[in-house]
Design a protein around this motif. Sequence first.
Motif, PDB file in Angstrom:
ATOM      1  N   ARG A 185      19.631  16.303  54.189  1.00 17.04           N
ATOM      2  CA  ARG A 185      20.770  15.812  53.388  1.00 17.04           C
ATOM      3  C   ARG A 185      21.977  16.722  53.553  1.00 17.04           C
ATOM      4  O   ARG A 185      23.112  16.270  53.531  1.00 17.04           O
ATOM      5  N   GLN A 186      21.708  18.037  53.680  1.00 18.88           N
ATOM      6  CA  GLN A 186      22.829  18.967  53.848  1.00 18.88           C
ATOM      7  C   GLN A 186      23.472  18.822  55.217  1.00 18.88           C
ATOM      8  O   GLN A 186      24.647  19.116  55.394  1.00 18.88           O
ATOM      9  N   ALA A 187      22.684  18.352  56.185  1.00 10.62           N
ATOM     10  CA  ALA A 187      23.206  18.268  57.552  1.00 10.62           C
ATOM     11  C   ALA A 187      24.045  17.012  57.777  1.00 10.62           C
ATOM     12  O   ALA A 187      24.815  16.947  58.722  1.00 10.62           O
ATOM     13  N   ILE A 188      23.870  16.012  56.908  1.00 14.04           N
ATOM     14  CA  ILE A 188      24.521  14.724  57.181  1.00 14.04           C
ATOM     15  C   ILE A 188      25.392  14.247  56.013  1.00 14.04           C
ATOM     16  O   ILE A 188      24.963  14.263  54.860  1.00 14.04           O
ATOM     17  N   SER A 189      26.622  13.838  56.332  1.00 14.27           N
ATOM     18  CA  SER A 189      27.456  13.127  55.345  1.00 14.27           C
ATOM     19  C   SER A 189      27.520  11.676  55.768  1.00 14.27           C
ATOM     20  O   SER A 189      27.646  11.400  56.959  1.00 14.27           O
ATOM     21  N   VAL A 190      27.437  10.783  54.797  1.00 19.60           N
ATOM     22  CA  VAL A 190      27.432   9.366  55.142  1.00 19.60           C
ATOM     23  C   VAL A 190      28.468   8.598  54.327  1.00 19.60           C
ATOM     24  O   VAL A 190      28.598   8.816  53.125  1.00 19.60           O
ATOM     25  N   VAL A 191      29.196   7.708  55.012  1.00 17.49           N
ATOM     26  CA  VAL A 191      29.918   6.681  54.268  1.00 17.49           C
ATOM     27  C   VAL A 191      29.186   5.397  54.597  1.00 17.49           C
ATOM     28  O   VAL A 191      29.254   4.909  55.724  1.00 17.49           O
ATOM     29  N   SER A 192      28.412   4.880  53.648  1.00 11.43           N
ATOM     30  CA  SER A 192      27.613   3.706  53.981  1.00 11.43           C
ATOM     31  C   SER A 192      28.456   2.441  53.848  1.00 11.43           C
ATOM     32  O   SER A 192      29.534   2.451  53.274  1.00 11.43           O
ATOM     33  N   GLN A 193      27.907   1.365  54.398  1.00 11.31           N
ATOM     34  CA  GLN A 193      28.671   0.124  54.435  1.00 11.31           C
ATOM     35  C   GLN A 193      28.929  -0.398  53.030  1.00 11.31           C
ATOM     36  O   GLN A 193      29.990  -0.925  52.744  1.00 11.31           O
ATOM     37  N   ARG A 194      27.950  -0.209  52.155  1.00 16.87           N
ATOM     38  CA  ARG A 194      28.140  -0.623  50.767  1.00 16.87           C
ATOM     39  C   ARG A 194      28.158   0.629  49.910  1.00 16.87           C
ATOM     40  O   ARG A 194      27.162   1.346  49.830  1.00 16.87           O
ATOM     41  N   LEU A 221      18.246   4.891  60.265  1.00 16.92           N
ATOM     42  CA  LEU A 221      17.117   5.614  60.859  1.00 16.92           C
ATOM     43  C   LEU A 221      17.426   7.112  60.908  1.00 16.92           C
ATOM     44  O   LEU A 221      16.548   7.947  60.720  1.00 16.92           O
ATOM     45  N   LEU A 222      18.699   7.433  61.120  1.00 17.79           N
ATOM     46  CA  LEU A 222      19.093   8.843  61.182  1.00 17.79           C
ATOM     47  C   LEU A 222      18.957   9.547  59.835  1.00 17.79           C
ATOM     48  O   LEU A 222      18.709  10.745  59.769  1.00 17.79           O
ATOM     49  N   THR A 223      19.142   8.789  58.767  1.00 20.85           N
ATOM     50  CA  THR A 223      19.016   9.408  57.440  1.00 20.85           C
ATOM     51  C   THR A 223      17.582   9.301  56.924  1.00 20.85           C
ATOM     52  O   THR A 223      17.298   9.657  55.789  1.00 20.85           O
ATOM     53  N   ARG A 224      16.706   8.763  57.746  1.00 22.11           N
ATOM     54  CA  ARG A 224      15.289   8.520  57.391  1.00 22.11           C
ATOM     55  C   ARG A 224      15.153   7.617  56.177  1.00 22.11           C
ATOM     56  O   ARG A 224      14.266   7.793  55.337  1.00 22.11           O
ATOM     57  N   TYR A 225      16.048   6.683  56.091  1.00 22.40           N
ATOM     58  CA  TYR A 225      15.895   5.631  55.092  1.00 22.40           C
ATOM     59  C   TYR A 225      14.648   4.841  55.474  1.00 22.40           C
ATOM     60  O   TYR A 225      13.864   4.436  54.635  1.00 22.40           O
ATOM     61  N   TRP A 226      14.516   4.634  56.778  1.00 21.55           N
ATOM     62  CA  TRP A 226      13.303   4.080  57.374  1.00 21.55           C
ATOM     63  C   TRP A 226      12.897   5.002  58.520  1.00 21.55           C
ATOM     64  O   TRP A 226      13.722   5.775  58.995  1.00 21.55           O
ATOM     65  N   ASP A 227      11.647   4.881  58.976  1.00 21.01           N
ATOM     66  CA  ASP A 227      11.228   5.582  60.187  1.00 21.01           C
ATOM     67  C   ASP A 227      10.972   4.548  61.280  1.00 21.01           C
ATOM     68  O   ASP A 227      10.446   3.483  60.991  1.00 21.01           O
ATOM     69  N   PRO A 228      11.345   4.864  62.539  1.00 25.00           N
ATOM     70  CA  PRO A 228      11.094   3.889  63.606  1.00 25.00           C
ATOM     71  C   PRO A 228       9.601   3.767  63.878  1.00 25.00           C
ATOM     72  O   PRO A 228       8.854   4.723  63.679  1.00 25.00           O
ATOM     73  N   LEU A 270      28.604  13.563  60.702  1.00 27.30           N
ATOM     74  CA  LEU A 270      29.300  12.594  59.860  1.00 27.30           C
ATOM     75  C   LEU A 270      28.957  11.190  60.340  1.00 27.30           C
ATOM     76  O   LEU A 270      29.172  10.868  61.511  1.00 27.30           O
ATOM     77  N   LEU A 271      28.392  10.386  59.457  1.00 28.44           N
ATOM     78  CA  LEU A 271      28.052   9.015  59.815  1.00 28.44           C
ATOM     79  C   LEU A 271      28.957   8.075  59.036  1.00 28.44           C
ATOM     80  O   LEU A 271      28.983   8.119  57.800  1.00 28.44           O
ATOM     81  N   LEU A 272      29.686   7.241  59.725  1.00 28.37           N
ATOM     82  CA  LEU A 272      30.630   6.359  59.051  1.00 28.37           C
ATOM     83  C   LEU A 272      30.315   4.908  59.398  1.00 28.37           C
ATOM     84  O   LEU A 272      30.317   4.541  60.568  1.00 28.37           O
ATOM     85  N   ASP A 273      30.011   4.104  58.400  1.00 31.01           N
ATOM     86  CA  ASP A 273      29.688   2.704  58.640  1.00 31.01           C
ATOM     87  C   ASP A 273      30.865   1.839  58.204  1.00 31.01           C
ATOM     88  O   ASP A 273      31.021   1.559  57.013  1.00 31.01           O
ATOM     89  N   GLU A 274      31.692   1.466  59.147  1.00 27.16           N
ATOM     90  CA  GLU A 274      32.889   0.671  58.893  1.00 27.16           C
ATOM     91  C   GLU A 274      33.693   1.191  57.700  1.00 27.16           C
ATOM     92  O   GLU A 274      33.890   0.480  56.719  1.00 27.16           O
ATOM     93  N   PRO A 275      34.157   2.424  57.791  1.00 32.08           N
ATOM     94  CA  PRO A 275      34.819   3.037  56.638  1.00 32.08           C
ATOM     95  C   PRO A 275      36.174   2.417  56.310  1.00 32.08           C
ATOM     96  O   PRO A 275      36.624   2.522  55.180  1.00 32.08           O
ATOM     97  N   THR A 276      36.789   1.760  57.291  1.00 29.08           N
ATOM     98  CA  THR A 276      38.133   1.239  56.996  1.00 29.08           C
ATOM     99  C   THR A 276      38.136  -0.267  56.802  1.00 29.08           C
ATOM    100  O   THR A 276      39.190  -0.874  56.688  1.00 29.08           O
ATOM    101  N   GLU A 277      36.943  -0.854  56.748  1.00 32.57           N
ATOM    102  CA  GLU A 277      36.859  -2.299  56.565  1.00 32.57           C
ATOM    103  C   GLU A 277      37.529  -2.694  55.249  1.00 32.57           C
ATOM    104  O   GLU A 277      37.308  -2.066  54.216  1.00 32.57           O
ATOM    105  N   GLY A 278      38.336  -3.707  55.298  1.00 28.20           N
ATOM    106  CA  GLY A 278      38.967  -4.195  54.062  1.00 28.20           C
ATOM    107  C   GLY A 278      40.189  -3.399  53.646  1.00 28.20           C
ATOM    108  O   GLY A 278      40.751  -3.655  52.582  1.00 28.20           O
ATOM    109  N   LEU A 279      40.613  -2.429  54.443  1.00 25.51           N
ATOM    110  CA  LEU A 279      41.824  -1.689  54.089  1.00 25.51           C
ATOM    111  C   LEU A 279      43.017  -2.278  54.861  1.00 25.51           C
ATOM    112  O   LEU A 279      42.858  -2.755  55.993  1.00 25.51           O
ATOM    113  N   ASP A 280      44.200  -2.219  54.262  1.00 27.86           N
ATOM    114  CA  ASP A 280      45.373  -2.721  54.977  1.00 27.86           C
ATOM    115  C   ASP A 280      45.729  -1.742  56.087  1.00 27.86           C
ATOM    116  O   ASP A 280      45.244  -0.605  56.115  1.00 27.86           O
TER     117      ASP A 280
END
Length: 574
Positions: free
Chosen positions: A413-422, A385-392, A496-506
């Motif tokens: 887009r310039q204001a936000i960096s995203v690491v998405s889940q996929r 919602l923050l990236t306006r992928y959808w609107d509430p 900075l928006l991070l969606d489980e950035p370390t998932e799957g890392l040792d």
Amino acid sequence: MRDLLPYLKLYKKHWFGLTLGMVLALLTLFASIGLLTLSGWFLSAAAVAALSVARETFNYMLPGAFVRGFAMGRTAGRWGERVVSHNATFKLLTDLRIFFFQKLAPLIPGRVSGIRDADLLNRLIADIDAMDHVYLRLISPIIVGTLGIIGLTGFVAWFDLKLGLTLGGILLFMLLTWPVLFYKLGKNNGRELTQNRAHFRITALDWLQGHTELTLFGAEPKYRQAIDDAQEKLLKNQYINAHFGGLAQGLLMLVNGWTLVLVMWLAADGVGGQQPDPFVAMMAFATMASFELLMPIAGAFQYLGQTLTSARRLNEVILSEPEVQFPTEPVAHSGEYSIEFSDVSFRYDTQQPAVLDHIDLTIAAQQKVAILGQTGSGKSTLMQLLTRYWDPQHGEIRLAGKPLTQWSESQLRQAISVVSQRVDILNGTLRDNLLMAKPQANDAELTSILTQVGLEKLLEQPGLDAWLGDGGRQLSGGEKRRIGIARALLHNAPILLLDEPTEGLDKQTEQQIMTLFEQHFVGKTVLFITHRLVNLEQMDSICLIEQGEIVEFGSHQTLTEQQGRYYQLTQTLA
Ligand code: ATP
Ligand code: MG
């Protein structure tokens, strides 16, 4: 027919090429009718002259020159017409594809989530291709045909009014009835053909994309069968189509033959009230040649059904309004990147329960907030919602004090960096895959960031030139994730928006990444979604979401002291 309007409008831009194409088509047509008509007259007149006293005076040269001229004109005209009209239609198709793509892009994901990728691709390719039929098969032949009939009728009527009107009348009758007849005949089959072609592509792509999985589960033959079935249907449509095409041509020849008999019968007593002379032959040949006018029209209208179906399929996309629309002007804001959700509710589908339910959340500028919650509780949705992928559907989100809806797209887009889940890896080099986040970065910068995220291994030959994506070097899940992190760090936006950035890392790599984050978090507003309860004491606040509602919010210390849900979570996992 109204479905074709948006496309006809695009024709305006290329009116010159398209008109020139028709003029050349008309000239070619006259040259070819002229050739046959003149030769018919010339041969019989020469034969008659040879048997009479006119032998001495008969002018062989002039008609001979015209025959040559017509023959050359016909060839040159046809070539010129093809070059000009193909050039114009290809340019038209280019415009059409760009036009379609521009309309399509803002519709993703909201409006087109119900359409399969393969189907969209099919629309972009085959359905758009069908739009050039409108000019090449329908408009141009009808205009050229009408003008041709008028010209030919005038020419024949000049010699003999009755003959001219008879021939013109028959041609006009054909021009009016044939299209209607064959449009009606081919309509249903054409519609099915367009749909079956799309279906065929969808099944083929399904099989191709899921091939590994299908083979492993032994389901491959079933999916293969689906392609064969779709192909069978498509072939049947094409078979019927070819039959109608043949029928149209065959019937046209039949009418041509009978018209020839009629004209010869009418002309047998002499053309224009004279004694029978070589003009009789000229009329016969003119009749034979005149049907060349109708040839392109004969079968073309059975394609109209296909074209209309394609236009409708394209209209489904281009006439929809994007769900998310950005203003063109950037908004003026404080530069303090705070985030506020006030009373935000969101559901993916009106039928389904809310994924986010009356969320109130305020994150001051440069605060770091961890978001915790069970799988499916709506964490990723909150970020989207923050990236306006959808609107509430309800409530408002504000960034730096300004409603999100007032931010222009590039500004947001310039204001936000995203690491998405996929993390998606694009088809391109490793360099391309990183530059998308910061186009002006140089190789040294890219190398340094890759080293920081622990991807030195990717820097071995061919290094940044290594091809990733389809057909290229495959990356492990953890490597993809770190490419995502590298992109976000390169982009270096204040939020900075991070969606489980370390998932799957040792553990060790995770620690390396967390240390890296610590340096990068300085001065930024951070939203960090995680399932892993490590380093959370370094966060300013922790937000616990359950089934789309915020159940706890506070610092690690406060929440631990409260001994609520967060405390239980840390206890069970500790
Ligand atoms: P996870 O921890 O597994 O990543 P999450 O908290 O990020 O979960 P979301 O991805 O936000 O969960 O999904 C919340 C709910 O919305 C889920 O029930 C999910 O099935 C549903 N959902 C997610 N994306 C869509 C979509 N595009 N269309 C419909 N429903 C969706
Ligand atoms: Mg998620």
